[in-house]
Design a protein around this motif. Structure first.
Motif, PDB file in Angstrom:
ATOM      1  N   GLY A   1      -4.361  14.882  -3.164  1.00  0.00           N
ATOM      2  CA  GLY A   1      -4.076  13.724  -2.136  1.00  0.00           C
ATOM      3  C   GLY A   1      -2.706  13.053  -2.296  1.00  0.00           C
ATOM      4  N   PHE A   2      -1.796  13.746  -3.195  1.00  0.00           N
ATOM      5  CA  PHE A   2      -0.660  13.040  -3.305  1.00  0.00           C
ATOM      6  C   PHE A   2       0.454  13.500  -2.422  1.00  0.00           C
ATOM      7  N   ALA A   3       1.550  12.671  -2.193  1.00  0.00           N
ATOM      8  CA  ALA A   3       2.561  13.025  -1.174  1.00  0.00           C
ATOM      9  C   ALA A   3       3.578  13.841  -1.897  1.00  0.00           C
ATOM     10  N   SER A   4       4.156  14.860  -0.970  1.00  0.00           N
ATOM     11  CA  SER A   4       5.008  15.661  -1.620  1.00  0.00           C
ATOM     12  C   SER A   4       6.215  15.075  -2.296  1.00  0.00           C
ATOM     13  N   TRP A   5       6.702  14.209  -1.798  1.00  0.00           N
ATOM     14  CA  TRP A   5       8.066  13.261  -2.160  1.00  0.00           C
ATOM     15  C   TRP A   5       7.786  12.436  -3.496  1.00  0.00           C
ATOM     16  N   TRP A   6       6.221  12.033  -3.461  1.00  0.00           N
ATOM     17  CA  TRP A   6       5.784  11.600  -4.990  1.00  0.00           C
ATOM     18  C   TRP A   6       5.812  12.518  -6.049  1.00  0.00           C
ATOM     19  N   LEU A   7       5.349  13.721  -5.720  1.00  0.00           N
ATOM     20  CA  LEU A   7       5.500  14.954  -6.740  1.00  0.00           C
ATOM     21  C   LEU A   7       6.817  15.224  -6.980  1.00  0.00           C
ATOM     22  N   ALA A   8       7.609  14.988  -6.232  1.00  0.00           N
ATOM     23  CA  ALA A   8       9.299  15.487  -6.584  1.00  0.00           C
ATOM     24  C   ALA A   8       9.723  14.359  -7.276  1.00  0.00           C
ATOM     25  N   LEU A   9       9.516  13.031  -7.028  1.00  0.00           N
ATOM     26  CA  LEU A   9       9.597  11.849  -7.780  1.00  0.00           C
ATOM     27  C   LEU A   9       9.623  12.031  -9.410  1.00  0.00           C
TER      28      LEU A   9
ATOM     29  N   ALA B   1       0.966  -1.260   0.082  1.00  0.00           N
ATOM     30  CA  ALA B   1       0.067  -0.005  -0.066  1.00  0.00           C
ATOM     31  C   ALA B   1       0.965   1.310   0.062  1.00  0.00           C
ATOM     32  N   GLU B   2       1.908   1.103   0.747  1.00  0.00           N
ATOM     33  CA  GLU B   2       2.848   2.332   0.833  1.00  0.00           C
ATOM     34  C   GLU B   2       3.682   2.774  -0.642  1.00  0.00           C
ATOM     35  N   LEU B   3       3.904   1.548  -1.103  1.00  0.00           N
ATOM     36  CA  LEU B   3       4.756   1.606  -2.365  1.00  0.00           C
ATOM     37  C   LEU B   3       3.958   1.757  -3.817  1.00  0.00           C
ATOM     38  N   TRP B   4       2.607   1.372  -3.733  1.00  0.00           N
ATOM     39  CA  TRP B   4       1.661   1.380  -4.699  1.00  0.00           C
ATOM     40  C   TRP B   4       1.721   2.790  -5.511  1.00  0.00           C
ATOM     41  N   PRO B   5       1.442   3.838  -4.832  1.00  0.00           N
ATOM     42  CA  PRO B   5       1.665   5.129  -5.569  1.00  0.00           C
ATOM     43  C   PRO B   5       2.805   5.412  -6.431  1.00  0.00           C
ATOM     44  N   TYR B   6       4.008   4.835  -5.757  1.00  0.00           N
ATOM     45  CA  TYR B   6       5.262   4.935  -6.793  1.00  0.00           C
ATOM     46  C   TYR B   6       5.356   3.984  -7.792  1.00  0.00           C
ATOM     47  N   LEU B   7       4.605   2.971  -7.632  1.00  0.00           N
ATOM     48  CA  LEU B   7       4.554   1.834  -8.820  1.00  0.00           C
ATOM     49  C   LEU B   7       3.836   2.486  -9.911  1.00  0.00           C
ATOM     50  N   VAL B   8       2.556   3.073  -9.462  1.00  0.00           N
ATOM     51  CA  VAL B   8       1.884   3.766 -10.570  1.00  0.00           C
ATOM     52  C   VAL B   8       2.330   4.886 -11.334  1.00  0.00           C
ATOM     53  N   LEU B   9       3.352   5.495 -10.296  1.00  0.00           N
ATOM     54  CA  LEU B   9       3.986   6.708 -11.149  1.00  0.00           C
ATOM     55  C   LEU B   9       4.724   6.148 -12.202  1.00  0.00           C
ATOM     56  N   ILE B  10       5.627   4.933 -11.910  1.00  0.00           N
ATOM     57  CA  ILE B  10       6.523   4.515 -13.041  1.00  0.00           C
ATOM     58  C   ILE B  10       5.355   3.906 -13.994  1.00  0.00           C
ATOM     59  N   LEU B  11       4.366   3.014 -13.749  1.00  0.00           N
ATOM     60  CA  LEU B  11       3.680   2.325 -14.591  1.00  0.00           C
ATOM     61  C   LEU B  11       3.161   3.299 -15.800  1.00  0.00           C
ATOM     62  N   VAL B  12       2.589   4.368 -15.182  1.00  0.00           N
ATOM     63  CA  VAL B  12       1.473   5.044 -16.222  1.00  0.00           C
ATOM     64  C   VAL B  12       1.678   6.425 -16.416  1.00  0.00           C
ATOM     65  N   GLY B  13       3.047   7.040 -15.435  1.00  0.00           N
ATOM     66  CA  GLY B  13       3.543   8.098 -15.664  1.00  0.00           C
ATOM     67  C   GLY B  13       4.852   8.222 -16.524  1.00  0.00           C
ATOM     68  N   PHE B  14       6.009   7.463 -15.818  1.00  0.00           N
ATOM     69  CA  PHE B  14       7.243   7.645 -16.447  1.00  0.00           C
ATOM     70  C   PHE B  14       7.348   6.912 -17.609  1.00  0.00           C
ATOM     71  N   LEU B  15       6.980   5.483 -17.565  1.00  0.00           N
ATOM     72  CA  LEU B  15       7.089   4.773 -18.995  1.00  0.00           C
ATOM     73  C   LEU B  15       6.354   5.392 -20.207  1.00  0.00           C
TER      74      LEU B  15
END
Lengths: 115, 243
Positions: free
Chosen positions: B46-54, A6-20
């Motif tokens: 509702g995103f985290a500030s570090w998520w935005l930075a990344l 749950a903690e890492l999910w937003p970052y995985l989403v960022l990579i999958l649908v934002g970065f790539l």
């Protein structure tokens, strides 16, 4: 385990649908580095598609606002955007003038009419 | 207005020369305003500030980040977000193609070009094309990386500024910060739309987008882009043919 996911999910989403999906076009440019004219038909079309998507997002942010912007009534938001755009046109296509006038109208209208 | 070709003694001084060029250019003010708005937007959804930075470091394209944040925040499916982001990013491809020949020299390795490729975005691209011809070939990559780090550092910093301002301000002022994104993107997109096809795409996107959202059409962003963009392109081709 679930907490970690749950903690890492937003970052995985960022990579999958934002970065790539974004980065792949830079990679295509690096690999196919042969000349592609700025005026070639596919470039003209893709620029039009990108412009239309961004325009759609702009309109949605103004018309279907959420959070703090939603506390300012819809007519005020639309009036601010229209005034900002007119100021941009009148002030010799100045982006700064457009943003400054749009923000001023929003602030004034919000001060007078906010929920 | 290319500057006369200057001699730069080392890669590190070329890098810091690039950082300095970035921080003294007009784009830095544009980036501050843009990322204050995006920071406020990320907080609002509702995103985290570090998520935005990344996301600034990894995506490094303000329009794609606005689409990503607003679409994810509004609950769009991951597939729809990915399609909208990728359609907005196709424009990066010809930009990279135009930039790389300026950076490539006889001894340039592919891996030296990986960072400049990732750093390619509107502000860096415009300034690189203007400034690189005045810099000796073997220092161009270092200069370009310095320029990009200057811009990216500014964007990350002011993303945090916008995020925490939006968190701390009363609703009316937070609302004006949130309004920065649509307002500044509206006028800067209009400014960039020099050709008739781009202006028509802007107007069609503004009109079609809300209609599809109001009608709760699936994949509304994708259809706004493909529909509005293709209609604008077809009108442009028709005008060319009739001329």
């Amino acid at each position: 385990m679930n907490a970690v996911v749950a903690e890492l999910w937003p970052y995985l989403v960022l990579i999958l649908v934002g970065f790539l999906p974004n980065e792949m076009w830079r990679a295509v440019g690096l690999v196919l580095a042969r000349g592609l004219n700025e005026d070639s038909e596919i470039v003209v079309w893709s620029r039009a598609v990108a412009t239309a998507i961004l325009a759609g997002v702009i309109a949605k942010l103004i018309l279907f606002s959420t959070g703090a912007l939603a506390t300012i009534p819809l007519p005020v938001r639309v009036a601010a955007a229209v005034c900002g755009f007119l100021a941009y046109l009148v002030m010799r296509r100045s982006v700064f003038a457009g943003v400054a006038v749009g923000e001023a109208v929003l602030l004034l209208g919000g001060f007078l009419f906010a929920h | 207005m290319a500057a006369p070709r200057t001699f730069i003694s080392s890669s590190s001084s070329a890098f810091f020369g690039g950082v300095k060029s970035a921080l003294t250019s007009v784009f830095v003010l544009v980036l501050m305003g843009t990322y204050i708005g995006i920071g406020a937007l990320a907080h609002d959804f509702g995103f985290a500030s570090w998520w935005l930075a990344l996301s600034t470091v990894l995506v490094w394209a303000a329009p794609a980040q606005v689409i990503l944040i607003s679409a994810l925040g509004a609950g769009a499916t991951l597939f729809e977000v990915a399609i909208a982001v990728t359609l907005s990013a196709i424009r990066l491809f010809p930009m990279v193609v135009a930039l790389l020949p300026l950076l490539r020299g006889p001894g340039t390795r592919l891996r030296d070009l990986l960072l400049p490729t990732h750093f390619t975005s509107v502000s860096m691209w415009v300034e690189s094309l203007r400034l690189l011809p005045g810099i000796s070939h073997e220092r161009r990559i270092a200069f370009c990386n310095g320029l990009s780090v200057g811009y990216m550092g500014t964007a990350v910093t002011f993303g945090f500024v916008g995020f925490y301002l939006a968190a701390g301000l009363p609703p009316l002022l937070a609302g004006t910060l949130l309004f920065l994104t649509p307002m500044s993107f509206l006028v800067s997109t209009a400014r960039n739309a020099r050709a008739m096809v781009d202006r028509l795409a802007l107007v069609l996107g503004l009109a079609i987008g809300p209609v599809l959202t109001y009608g709760q059409v699936d994949l509304d962003l994708m259809w706004t882009g493909i529909g509005g963009g293709t209609i604008a392109y077809a009108v442009h081709r028709l005008r060319e043919a009739l001329r």
